[in-house]
Design a protein around this motif. Structure first.
Motif, mmCIF file in Angstrom:
data_model
loop_
_atom_site.group_PDB
_atom_site.id
_atom_site.type_symbol
_atom_site.label_atom_id
_atom_site.label_comp_id
_atom_site.label_asym_id
_atom_site.label_seq_id
_atom_site.Cartn_x
_atom_site.Cartn_y
_atom_site.Cartn_z
ATOM 1 N N LEU A 319 0.831 -1.195 0.000
ATOM 2 C CA LEU A 319 0.000 0.000 0.000
ATOM 3 C C LEU A 319 0.873 1.254 0.000
ATOM 4 N N SER A 320 2.110 1.136 -0.437
ATOM 5 C CA SER A 320 3.057 2.250 -0.345
ATOM 6 C C SER A 320 2.637 3.409 -1.235
ATOM 7 N N ASN A 321 2.989 4.618 -0.773
ATOM 8 C CA ASN A 321 2.730 5.848 -1.532
ATOM 9 C C ASN A 321 1.261 6.034 -1.846
ATOM 10 N N CYS A 322 0.415 5.824 -0.848
ATOM 11 C CA CYS A 322 -1.017 6.084 -0.971
ATOM 12 C C CYS A 322 -1.411 7.139 0.054
ATOM 13 N N GLN A 323 -2.681 7.187 0.404
ATOM 14 C CA GLN A 323 -3.182 8.195 1.344
ATOM 15 C C GLN A 323 -3.870 7.535 2.552
ATOM 16 N N PHE A 324 -3.446 6.334 2.911
ATOM 17 C CA PHE A 324 -4.076 5.644 4.031
ATOM 18 C C PHE A 324 -3.707 6.310 5.353
ATOM 19 N N ASN A 325 -4.599 6.201 6.334
ATOM 20 C CA ASN A 325 -4.354 6.791 7.647
ATOM 21 C C ASN A 325 -4.969 5.921 8.733
ATOM 22 N N GLY A 326 -4.876 6.403 9.965
ATOM 23 C CA GLY A 326 -5.460 5.674 11.082
ATOM 24 C C GLY A 326 -4.549 4.575 11.593
ATOM 25 N N THR A 327 -5.011 3.891 12.606
ATOM 26 C CA THR A 327 -4.210 2.836 13.224
ATOM 27 C C THR A 327 -4.448 1.499 12.532
ATOM 28 N N LEU A 328 -3.498 0.607 12.671
ATOM 29 C CA LEU A 328 -3.655 -0.736 12.117
ATOM 30 C C LEU A 328 -4.535 -1.555 13.054
ATOM 31 N N PRO A 329 -5.513 -2.282 12.511
ATOM 32 C CA PRO A 329 -6.383 -3.087 13.365
ATOM 33 C C PRO A 329 -5.602 -4.214 14.046
ATOM 34 N N ILE A 330 -5.997 -4.553 15.263
ATOM 35 C CA ILE A 330 -5.337 -5.633 16.000
ATOM 36 C C ILE A 330 -5.387 -6.929 15.205
ATOM 37 N N SER A 331 -6.488 -7.120 14.472
ATOM 38 C CA SER A 331 -6.656 -8.357 13.700
ATOM 39 C C SER A 331 -5.596 -8.523 12.620
ATOM 40 N N PHE A 332 -4.871 -7.438 12.320
ATOM 41 C CA PHE A 332 -3.816 -7.491 11.314
ATOM 42 C C PHE A 332 -2.764 -8.537 11.674
ATOM 43 N N SER A 333 -2.590 -8.774 12.965
ATOM 44 C CA SER A 333 -1.596 -9.751 13.420
ATOM 45 C C SER A 333 -1.926 -11.163 12.973
ATOM 46 N N GLY A 334 -3.160 -11.397 12.524
ATOM 47 C CA GLY A 334 -3.564 -12.741 12.135
ATOM 48 C C GLY A 334 -3.230 -13.124 10.711
ATOM 49 N N LEU A 335 -2.531 -12.243 9.962
ATOM 50 C CA LEU A 335 -2.181 -12.554 8.571
ATOM 51 C C LEU A 335 -0.914 -13.408 8.560
ATOM 52 N N THR A 336 -1.104 -14.689 8.733
ATOM 53 C CA THR A 336 0.028 -15.600 8.964
ATOM 54 C C THR A 336 0.808 -15.948 7.699
ATOM 55 N N GLU A 337 0.263 -15.652 6.510
ATOM 56 C CA GLU A 337 0.941 -16.020 5.267
ATOM 57 C C GLU A 337 1.748 -14.878 4.664
ATOM 58 N N LEU A 338 1.792 -13.730 5.347
ATOM 59 C CA LEU A 338 2.485 -12.562 4.783
ATOM 60 C C LEU A 338 3.957 -12.855 4.504
ATOM 61 N N VAL A 339 4.387 -12.449 3.312
ATOM 62 C CA VAL A 339 5.792 -12.541 2.912
ATOM 63 C C VAL A 339 6.363 -11.145 2.662
ATOM 64 N N HIS A 340 5.554 -10.281 2.047
ATOM 65 C CA HIS A 340 6.007 -8.925 1.677
ATOM 66 C C HIS A 340 4.960 -7.930 2.172
ATOM 67 N N LEU A 341 5.398 -6.970 3.004
ATOM 68 C CA LEU A 341 4.494 -5.966 3.562
ATOM 69 C C LEU A 341 5.125 -4.590 3.424
ATOM 70 N N ASP A 342 4.467 -3.691 2.679
ATOM 71 C CA ASP A 342 5.000 -2.342 2.451
ATOM 72 C C ASP A 342 3.886 -1.320 2.641
ATOM 73 N N PHE A 343 3.984 -0.553 3.750
ATOM 74 C CA PHE A 343 3.039 0.525 4.043
ATOM 75 C C PHE A 343 3.718 1.886 3.968
ATOM 76 N N SER A 344 4.882 1.972 3.343
ATOM 77 C CA SER A 344 5.665 3.202 3.362
ATOM 78 C C SER A 344 4.932 4.357 2.693
ATOM 79 N N LEU A 345 5.256 5.585 3.148
ATOM 80 C CA LEU A 345 4.738 6.823 2.573
ATOM 81 C C LEU A 345 3.215 6.883 2.621
ATOM 82 N N ASN A 346 2.675 6.704 3.830
ATOM 83 C CA ASN A 346 1.263 6.909 4.116
ATOM 84 C C ASN A 346 1.166 7.762 5.377
#
Length: 634
Positions: A319-346
Motif C-alpha cells: 500500500l506504499s505511496n497512498c493516502q491511508f491513515n489511522g491505526t492498524l487493526p489488532i486483527s492485522f496480526s492474524g495474517l500468517t501467510e504474509l511474505v512482503h508488507l510495504d506501508f511506506s509513505l502513508n
C-alpha cells in the motif's frame, strides 16, 4: 490373409522414421551453440527420437517439440520443421532468431500450443498464424528490453483473431498492437473460450470498455503498462472466474469499484502506479483467496479495515505511496501467510501490532508514516525469514531491542529518523549474522557504540550519525569490515581516533564510497584517506582540523561532494588538474583560508567559501563572474 496390424505397424514405423529424419534435417540447418545446448546437441539417429529431450510422441507420431532456451540464432526459414504435420505443441521461447516469424507456421494445421515468446522474432506477425484454427494457447510475448518488437498492424488484431475461436490463452505482452479500446476489445469478442488475456505494454489505449465482462471465461487479465486513461469498469465484478487482475501503470482514473474485491476466486490484484485512481478498502469475502494486493502509487485512502484479517492467504500487501491513515487493526496480526508488507509513505498512526505470527515474512517497510510507541523483542520472535526491515521516518521510541540484530536472515535494518533512545546493548554471535545495511541515524541513542558492530563481517553500510553516542572510537577497528563502503559517525559526542602506527595496515582498509565524520573531534586529516580511491562523498566538517588542505585530497577522481567547513584550515594546496569531473559540491566555509580563491568552476556547481579570509583576487579575472554566483566571501 492380409495382416492388417503388421501393415499398420510398418506404416506408423515408417512415418516415425520419416519424422525423425525431418528433425535431424532441421537440427542440421539450425544455428545454435553446441556448448550451451541441452537438447539439440544430443539428438542423433542411434536413439529413438521419442526418447530425445524436447520431443513428445503419441501414436507413433511426433506431437511436441520443445526447443526453448537452446541459444538458437537462425536457420528456421524453409525448415523441415514445417513438414511435421502431426505437430500439436511447439515451444521456441527464449532463443535469439533476429528475424521475422516465418509464414510457414501456417502449415502446422494441427497446432494447439505455440510459444514463440522472447525468441528474438521481430517485425509484423504474419497473417498465416490465423490459419492455425485449432490453437488453444498462443504466446508471442516479448520483453520490454527488445529493440525490435513484434508488430500487429497489418494484419491487425481483428484479422488475426477472427478464426482462432478455440484460443483459451493469449499472450501478446510487448507486441506493438497500437489499438484503441473498442478495436482490441471487439477483436477479443470472437474468443468465447478465452481464459487468459495478457497484453501488457502493447501500446493500447482506452477506454477499457465494459464489454470485456462478456468474456465470461476470463480468469486472468494482464493489461499493465498501457495508456488506458479511463476508469475501471464496474462490470468486471461479473467475472466470477477472475483470479488475476493486473492493470498497473495504465493511467487509470476515477474510483476503483470496491465490489471487485468481493470476487471469491480473486488471487492477484495489481493496480499500482495509477496516481489518479481513487478508492478505499472496505470489506472482503469471508473465504477469499487473495494472495497479492498491490495498490502502491495510487490515490487510495482511508482506514485499513479489520476485515483484512479475512484474507488468510494474503502473502504480498503493498500500500506504499497512498493516502491511508489511522491505526492498524489488532486483527492485522492474524495474517500468517504474509511474505512482503510495504506501508511506506502513508499517514498510518499508533503502535505497530505484533507480527510474530507472520513467520514467513521476508520484507517489511513502514517508512515515513506516523507510527508511535516502542518495538519490543516480542514483535520479532519467530521471524527467522526476515531479510529487510525499514521503520525509518516515524516516531517510534524506547530502546532498540538487541533481538533485531540477531534475526538469522536479516540483511537490511533501517531505523533512522525516529525517537529511539537509551543504550544499544551488545548482541551475541555478531560474526555469524547476515547484516549488510544498518541505519540508526537521527535518533537519541546514547552510550558507547557496541563492539558487536565491528564483528559484522558482511556489513556494507553503517550510518550512526546524529545521535548521542559517546566515547572514543579507534578507527583501525573498521579494518575488520572489509565490505564496508558507507560509514556515518557525524554529529555525536564521539572522539574518533584516526592515528596509526606508521603506515601499517593502511593498505588493508575498507574502500569507502561515503565517509561522514563531521563533529568527530578530528585534529588533522585522517592519514588513511591517502589510500582511498573510490570516495564519492567526504564530510569532515565541524572538526578542529588545522593547517593546509593537502594536495592529495584532489586526487579522489570520482569525488562528488567535499565538505571541510567549520575547521581551522589556513590554505589550499594545489594543483587541481586531477580534480574529479563529477565534482558537484565543495564547502569550505567558516575556516581561516586566505590568499587567492581556488578555481573549481569547471567542475563544481555548488561552492561555499564564505567566512574565510580570501583576498577576492582570482588568478583569472574572467572567472570572477562565475565565482560570484556561487559564494559570498566577505
Amino acid at each position: 490373409m492380409i495382416n492388417l496390424s503388421a501393415n499398420t505397424y510398418a506404416a506408423t514405423s515408417h512415418s516415425l522414421h520419416h519424422e525423425q529424419f525431418l528433425l535431424l534435417q532441421m537440427k542440421h540447418n539450425l544455428v545454435f551453440s553446441p556448448h550451451k545446448s541441452k537438447k539439440l546437441v544430443h539428438w542423433n539417429q542411434s536413439v529413438d527420437c521419442c526418447q530425445w529431450n524436447g520431443i513428445a510422441c503419441s501414436n507413433s507420431s511426433i506431437i511436441g517439440v520443445d526447443l526453448s532456451e537452446e541459444f538458437i540464432t537462425g536457420g528456421l526459414d524453409n525448415s523441415s520443421l514445417f513438414n511435421l504435420q502431426h505437430l500439436q505443441n511447439l515451444n521456441l521461447a527464449y532463443n535469439d532468431f533476429h528475424s521475422p516469424i516465418p509464414s510457414n507456421f501456417g502449415l502446422l494445421k494441427n497446432m494447439r500450443y505455440l510459444n514463440l515468446s522472447n525468441a528474438g522474432f521481430e517485425g509484423q506477425i504474419p497473417i498465416e498464424i490465423a490459419h492455425l484454427t485449432k490453437l488453444d494457447t498462443l504466446d508471442l510475448s516479448t520483453s520490454l528490453a527488445s529493440q525490435h518488437p513484434l508488430k500487429l498492424e497489418n494484419p491487425n488484431m481483428k484479422m488475426l483473431m477472427q478464426n482462432l475461436t478455440e484460443i483459451t490463452e493469449l499472450y501478446l505482452d510487448g507486441v506493438n498492437v497500437s489499438a484503441v479500446g473498442k478495436e482490441w476489445l471487439y477483436a477479443l469478442s470472437s474468443l468465447p473460450k478465452l481464459r487468459v488475456l495478457s497484453m501488457s505494454s502493447c501500446n493500447l489505449s482506452g477506454p477499457i470498455d465494459s464489454s470485456i465482462s462478456k468474456l465470461q471465461s476470463l480468469s486472468v487479465i494482464q493489461l499493465s503498462m498501457n495508456n488506458m486513461s479511463s476508469p475501471v469498469p464496474k462490470s468486471l465484478e461479473n467475472l466470477s472466474s477472475l483470479t488475476t487482475l493486473q492493470l498497473s501503470s495504465c493511467g487509470l482514473i476515477g474510483i476503483f469499484p470496491s465490489s471487485i474485491f468481493q470476487i471469491q476466486k480473486l488471487k492477484v490484484v495489481d493496480i499500482s502506479d495509477n496516481q489518479d485512481l481513487q478508492g478505499s478498502l472496505q470489506n472482503f469475502p469471508q473465504d477469499g483467496y487473495l494472495q497479492t494486493l498491490n495498490l502502491s502509487y495510487t490515490n487510495f485512502s482511508g482506514l485499513l479495515p479489520g476485515a483484512i484479517s479475512k484474507l488468510k492467504h494474503l502473502s504480498m500487501l503493498d500500500l506504499s505511496n497512498c493516502q491511508f491513515n489511522g491505526t492498524l487493526p489488532i486483527s492485522f496480526s492474524g495474517l500468517t501467510e504474509l511474505v512482503h508488507l510495504d506501508f511506506s509513505l502513508n499517514s498510518f498512526t499508533g503502535p505497530l501490532p505484533s507480527l510474530n505470527m507472520s513467520s514467513k515474512l521476508i520484507y517489511l517497510s513502514l517508512f515515513r508514516n506516523n507510527f508511535t510507541g516502542p518495538i519490543t523483542s516480542t514483535h520479532w520472535e519467530g521471524l527467522r525469514n526476515l531479510t529487510s526491515i525499514n521503520l525509518g521516518d516515524n516516531t517510534f521510541n524506547g530502546k532498540v531491542p538487541s533481538a533485531l540484530f540477531t534475526l538469522p536472515s536479516l540483511q537490511d535494518l533501517f531505523l533512522s529518523h525516529n525517537d529511539f533512545d537509551g543504550v544499544l546493548e551488545e548482541f551475541p554471535l555478531a560474526s555469524y549474522t547476515t547484516l549488510q545495511y544498518v541505519d540508526l541515524s537521527n535518533n537519541k541513542l546514547q552510550g558507547s557504540i557496541p563492539m558487536s558492530f565491528f564483528h559484522l563481517r558482511s556489513l556494507e553500510f553503517l550510518q550512526l550519525s546524529s545521535n548521542q553516542f559517546n566515547g572514543t572510537i579507534r578507527f583501525d577497528m573498521f579494518q575488520r569490515l572489509q565490505n564496508l563502503h558507507t560509514l556515518g559517525l557525524s554529529h555525536n559526542n564521539l572522539i574518533v581516533d584516526t592515528t596509526f602506527n606508521g603506515d601499517q595496515g593502511l593498505a588493508s582498509f575498507p574502500s569507502f564510497s561515503y565517509l561522514l565524520l563531521a563533529s568527530c573531534n578530528l585534529k588533522k586529516f585522517p592519514n588513511f584517506l591517502r589510500n582511498q580511491t573510490h570516495l564519492t562523498r567526504l564530510d569532515l566538517s565541524n572538526n578542529q582540523i588545522q593547517g593546509v588542505i593537502p594536495n592529495w585530497v584532489w586526487r579522489f577522481n570520482i569525488l562528488i561532494a567535499l565538505n571541510l567547513s567549520n575547521n581551522f584550515l589556513t590554505s589550499v594546496e594545489g594543483p587541481f588538474e586531477n580534480l574529479s569531473s563529477n565534482l558537484e559540491s565543495v564547502d569550505l566555509h567558516s575556516n581561516e583560508l586566505s590568499g587567492s580563491i581556488p578555481i573549481f568552476t569547471k567542475s563544481a556547481t555548488q561552492l561555499d567559501f564564505s567566512r574565510n579570509r580570501f583576498s577576492l583576487i582570482p588568478p583569472n579575472m574572467k572567472e570572477y563572474d562565475k565565482i560570484k554566483k556561487y559564494m559570498n566571501c566577505i
